[in-house]
Design a protein around this motif. Structure first.
Motif, PDB file in Angstrom:
ATOM      1  N   ASN A 107      30.887  40.263  50.102  1.00 21.87           N
ATOM      2  CA  ASN A 107      31.908  40.871  50.920  1.00 21.87           C
ATOM      3  C   ASN A 107      31.369  40.473  52.426  1.00 21.87           C
ATOM      4  O   ASN A 107      32.577  40.204  53.114  1.00 21.87           O
ATOM      5  N   GLN A 108      30.438  39.906  52.757  1.00 20.36           N
ATOM      6  CA  GLN A 108      30.400  39.595  54.233  1.00 20.36           C
ATOM      7  C   GLN A 108      30.882  38.252  54.186  1.00 20.36           C
ATOM      8  O   GLN A 108      31.561  37.993  55.211  1.00 20.36           O
ATOM      9  N   ASN A 109      30.561  37.189  53.200  1.00 17.96           N
ATOM     10  CA  ASN A 109      31.674  36.071  53.176  1.00 17.96           C
ATOM     11  C   ASN A 109      32.884  36.403  53.175  1.00 17.96           C
ATOM     12  O   ASN A 109      33.724  35.277  53.986  1.00 17.96           O
ATOM     13  N   PHE A 110      33.472  37.197  52.539  1.00 15.09           N
ATOM     14  CA  PHE A 110      34.836  37.586  52.565  1.00 15.09           C
ATOM     15  C   PHE A 110      35.377  37.768  53.928  1.00 15.09           C
ATOM     16  O   PHE A 110      36.455  37.559  54.294  1.00 15.09           O
ATOM     17  N   ALA A 111      34.634  38.882  54.454  1.00 13.64           N
ATOM     18  CA  ALA A 111      34.736  39.390  55.691  1.00 13.64           C
ATOM     19  C   ALA A 111      34.894  38.203  56.817  1.00 13.64           C
ATOM     20  O   ALA A 111      35.845  38.133  57.944  1.00 13.64           O
ATOM     21  N   ASN A 112      34.207  37.326  56.725  1.00 13.28           N
ATOM     22  CA  ASN A 112      33.823  36.100  57.631  1.00 13.28           C
ATOM     23  C   ASN A 112      34.801  34.720  57.345  1.00 13.28           C
ATOM     24  O   ASN A 112      34.827  34.014  58.108  1.00 13.28           O
ATOM     25  N   ALA A 113      35.439  34.912  56.223  1.00 13.21           N
ATOM     26  CA  ALA A 113      36.130  33.769  55.683  1.00 13.21           C
ATOM     27  C   ALA A 113      37.586  33.628  56.364  1.00 13.21           C
ATOM     28  O   ALA A 113      37.966  34.446  56.864  1.00 13.21           O
ATOM     29  N   SER A 114      38.181  32.341  56.360  1.00 15.25           N
ATOM     30  CA  SER A 114      39.389  32.236  56.862  1.00 15.25           C
ATOM     31  C   SER A 114      40.425  32.759  55.902  1.00 15.25           C
ATOM     32  O   SER A 114      39.870  32.755  54.426  1.00 15.25           O
ATOM     33  N   ARG A 115      41.535  32.781  55.945  1.00 12.54           N
ATOM     34  CA  ARG A 115      42.623  33.166  54.730  1.00 12.54           C
ATOM     35  C   ARG A 115      42.328  32.186  53.845  1.00 12.54           C
ATOM     36  O   ARG A 115      42.388  32.660  52.415  1.00 12.54           O
ATOM     37  N   THR A 116      42.261  30.989  53.867  1.00  9.20           N
ATOM     38  CA  THR A 116      42.200  29.872  52.898  1.00  9.20           C
ATOM     39  C   THR A 116      40.807  30.167  52.186  1.00  9.20           C
ATOM     40  O   THR A 116      41.189  30.089  50.932  1.00  9.20           O
ATOM     41  N   GLU A 117      39.648  30.404  52.886  1.00 11.15           N
ATOM     42  CA  GLU A 117      38.426  30.569  52.102  1.00 11.15           C
ATOM     43  C   GLU A 117      38.722  32.050  51.295  1.00 11.15           C
ATOM     44  O   GLU A 117      38.181  31.913  50.125  1.00 11.15           O
ATOM     45  N   GLN A 118      39.112  32.895  52.022  1.00  8.23           N
ATOM     46  CA  GLN A 118      39.489  34.358  51.327  1.00  8.23           C
ATOM     47  C   GLN A 118      40.455  33.759  49.860  1.00  8.23           C
ATOM     48  O   GLN A 118      40.043  34.463  48.816  1.00  8.23           O
ATOM     49  N   LYS A 119      41.404  33.354  49.766  1.00  7.00           N
ATOM     50  CA  LYS A 119      42.244  32.911  48.734  1.00  7.00           C
ATOM     51  C   LYS A 119      41.511  32.254  47.953  1.00  7.00           C
ATOM     52  O   LYS A 119      41.539  32.671  46.341  1.00  7.00           O
ATOM     53  N   GLU A 120      40.507  31.377  48.114  1.00 10.41           N
ATOM     54  CA  GLU A 120      39.801  30.345  47.278  1.00 10.41           C
ATOM     55  C   GLU A 120      38.868  31.649  46.329  1.00 10.41           C
ATOM     56  O   GLU A 120      38.727  31.592  45.167  1.00 10.41           O
ATOM     57  N   MET A 121      38.397  32.531  47.146  1.00  5.59           N
ATOM     58  CA  MET A 121      37.351  33.461  46.740  1.00  5.59           C
ATOM     59  C   MET A 121      38.097  34.520  45.609  1.00  5.59           C
ATOM     60  O   MET A 121      37.562  34.723  44.594  1.00  5.59           O
ATOM     61  N   LEU A 122      39.320  34.836  45.834  1.00  6.06           N
ATOM     62  CA  LEU A 122      40.208  35.550  45.000  1.00  6.06           C
ATOM     63  C   LEU A 122      40.643  34.977  43.872  1.00  6.06           C
ATOM     64  O   LEU A 122      40.760  35.432  42.709  1.00  6.06           O
ATOM     65  N   GLU A 123      40.751  33.595  43.990  1.00  8.53           N
ATOM     66  CA  GLU A 123      41.218  32.717  42.771  1.00  8.53           C
ATOM     67  C   GLU A 123      39.902  32.679  41.889  1.00  8.53           C
ATOM     68  O   GLU A 123      40.479  32.663  40.751  1.00  8.53           O
ATOM     69  N   ASN A 124      38.896  32.580  42.390  1.00 10.99           N
ATOM     70  CA  ASN A 124      37.470  32.602  41.629  1.00 10.99           C
ATOM     71  C   ASN A 124      37.343  34.244  40.853  1.00 10.99           C
ATOM     72  O   ASN A 124      37.113  34.423  39.511  1.00 10.99           O
ATOM     73  N   VAL A 125      37.823  35.095  41.563  1.00  9.74           N
ATOM     74  CA  VAL A 125      38.045  36.445  40.789  1.00  9.74           C
ATOM     75  C   VAL A 125      39.026  36.584  39.629  1.00  9.74           C
ATOM     76  O   VAL A 125      38.778  36.979  38.769  1.00  9.74           O
ATOM     77  N   LEU A 126      40.160  35.899  39.989  1.00 10.62           N
ATOM     78  CA  LEU A 126      41.242  35.833  38.989  1.00 10.62           C
ATOM     79  C   LEU A 126      40.598  35.039  37.819  1.00 10.62           C
ATOM     80  O   LEU A 126      40.986  35.501  36.697  1.00 10.62           O
ATOM     81  N   GLY A 127      39.762  33.939  38.033  1.00  7.75           N
ATOM     82  CA  GLY A 127      39.344  33.161  36.924  1.00  7.75           C
ATOM     83  C   GLY A 127      38.446  34.187  36.136  1.00  7.75           C
ATOM     84  O   GLY A 127      38.383  33.920  34.733  1.00  7.75           O
ATOM     85  N   VAL A 128      37.562  35.047  36.638  1.00  6.27           N
ATOM     86  CA  VAL A 128      36.643  35.901  35.955  1.00  6.27           C
ATOM     87  C   VAL A 128      37.619  36.940  35.075  1.00  6.27           C
ATOM     88  O   VAL A 128      37.383  36.907  34.096  1.00  6.27           O
ATOM     89  N   LEU A 129      38.715  37.385  35.392  1.00 10.85           N
ATOM     90  CA  LEU A 129      39.549  38.213  35.042  1.00 10.85           C
ATOM     91  C   LEU A 129      40.263  37.630  33.663  1.00 10.85           C
ATOM     92  O   LEU A 129      40.519  38.000  32.568  1.00 10.85           O
ATOM     93  N   GLU A 130      40.552  36.161  33.903  1.00 11.16           N
ATOM     94  CA  GLU A 130      41.300  35.464  32.819  1.00 11.16           C
ATOM     95  C   GLU A 130      40.507  34.910  31.910  1.00 11.16           C
ATOM     96  O   GLU A 130      40.627  34.605  30.894  1.00 11.16           O
ATOM     97  N   SER A 131      38.781  34.812  32.116  1.00 15.17           N
ATOM     98  CA  SER A 131      38.038  34.470  31.178  1.00 15.17           C
ATOM     99  C   SER A 131      37.916  35.140  29.866  1.00 15.17           C
ATOM    100  O   SER A 131      38.067  36.765  30.151  1.00 15.17           O
ATOM    101  N   GLU A 132      37.403  34.822  28.856  1.00 10.43           N
ATOM    102  CA  GLU A 132      37.548  35.527  27.734  1.00 10.43           C
ATOM    103  C   GLU A 132      36.077  36.213  27.413  1.00 10.43           C
ATOM    104  O   GLU A 132      35.872  37.092  26.828  1.00 10.43           O
ATOM    105  N   THR A 133      35.058  35.662  28.310  1.00  8.61           N
ATOM    106  CA  THR A 133      33.611  36.334  28.306  1.00  8.61           C
ATOM    107  C   THR A 133      32.886  36.947  29.435  1.00  8.61           C
ATOM    108  O   THR A 133      31.989  37.506  29.177  1.00  8.61           O
ATOM    109  N   ALA A 134      33.801  36.807  30.709  1.00  8.87           N
ATOM    110  CA  ALA A 134      33.164  37.113  31.874  1.00  8.87           C
ATOM    111  C   ALA A 134      32.734  38.507  32.112  1.00  8.87           C
ATOM    112  O   ALA A 134      31.878  39.034  32.312  1.00  8.87           O
ATOM    113  N   ILE A 135      33.794  39.416  31.327  1.00 13.11           N
ATOM    114  CA  ILE A 135      33.670  40.672  31.491  1.00 13.11           C
ATOM    115  C   ILE A 135      33.843  41.410  30.008  1.00 13.11           C
ATOM    116  O   ILE A 135      34.600  40.913  29.319  1.00 13.11           O
ATOM    117  N   GLN A 136      32.806  42.274  29.666  1.00  8.96           N
ATOM    118  CA  GLN A 136      32.998  42.827  28.366  1.00  8.96           C
ATOM    119  C   GLN A 136      33.754  44.226  28.373  1.00  8.96           C
ATOM    120  O   GLN A 136      33.527  44.883  29.506  1.00  8.96           O
TER     121      GLN A 136
END
Length: 170
Positions: A107-136
């Protein structure tokens, strides 16, 4: 003067500690999130609240409430992403990462990140959602969640996050 102490009263048996650690590891992130409000340390609560505000505001900007089903699923994926990122940055096993510390760092990294970096962080979150095994699957209304309900929640959260990413101005 002789002081008698019972050393067994102060020590937890190794078996109990191991069993407890296994149970804690098996607990879903959603259960951990619900337990977060029961923390006894005010400092930890204040730190958590202040660090979540920016991401919560970001979600609210796109009409996603933290306490909605999709909001909780996005938050769960965000925490898993935070743990993965923290483990990578600190070259450690993700199972050994303190999820609260990782979440605060994310969250601290997100708050201090540029919009481009925030977008990358959110894409990683989306990757977790799309993963078959990351969330049970977890608990829903006190019972084990059905696979269909779980997939529906994941799909809704992924669609919401995808829409947020498309609307995010970089």
């Amino acid at each position: 003067m002789q002081v008698n102490t019972n050393s067994y009263v102060r020590e937890n048996p190794l078996f109990y500690q191991t069993t407890q650690n296994q149970q804690e590891s098996a607990t879903s992130f959603e259960v951990l999130l619900s337990m977060q409000s029961n923390q006894s340390t005010e400092k930890n609560q204040e730190s958590q609240k202040s660090s979540l505000t920016n991401f919560d505001d970001f979600l609210s900007e796109f009409g996603v409430s933290w306490d909605s089903e999709e909001g909780r699923m996005v938050r769960t994926a965000q925490i898993v992403s935070a743990i993965q990122q923290y483990a990578k940055e600190h070259n450690t096993d993700p199972l050994k990462v303190n999820w609260q510390r990782a979440n605060v760092s994310w969250n601290q990294n997100f708050a201090n990140a540029s919009r481009t970096e925030q977008k990358e962080m959110l894409e990683n979150v989306l990757g977790v959602l799309e993963s078959e095994t990351a969330i049970q699957r977890g608990l829903y209304m006190g019972e084990t969640e059905s696979p269909a309900h779980f997939e529906k929640r994941k799909t809704q959260a992924a669609e919401s996050l995808s829409a947020m990413l498309q609307n995010l101005k970089v």
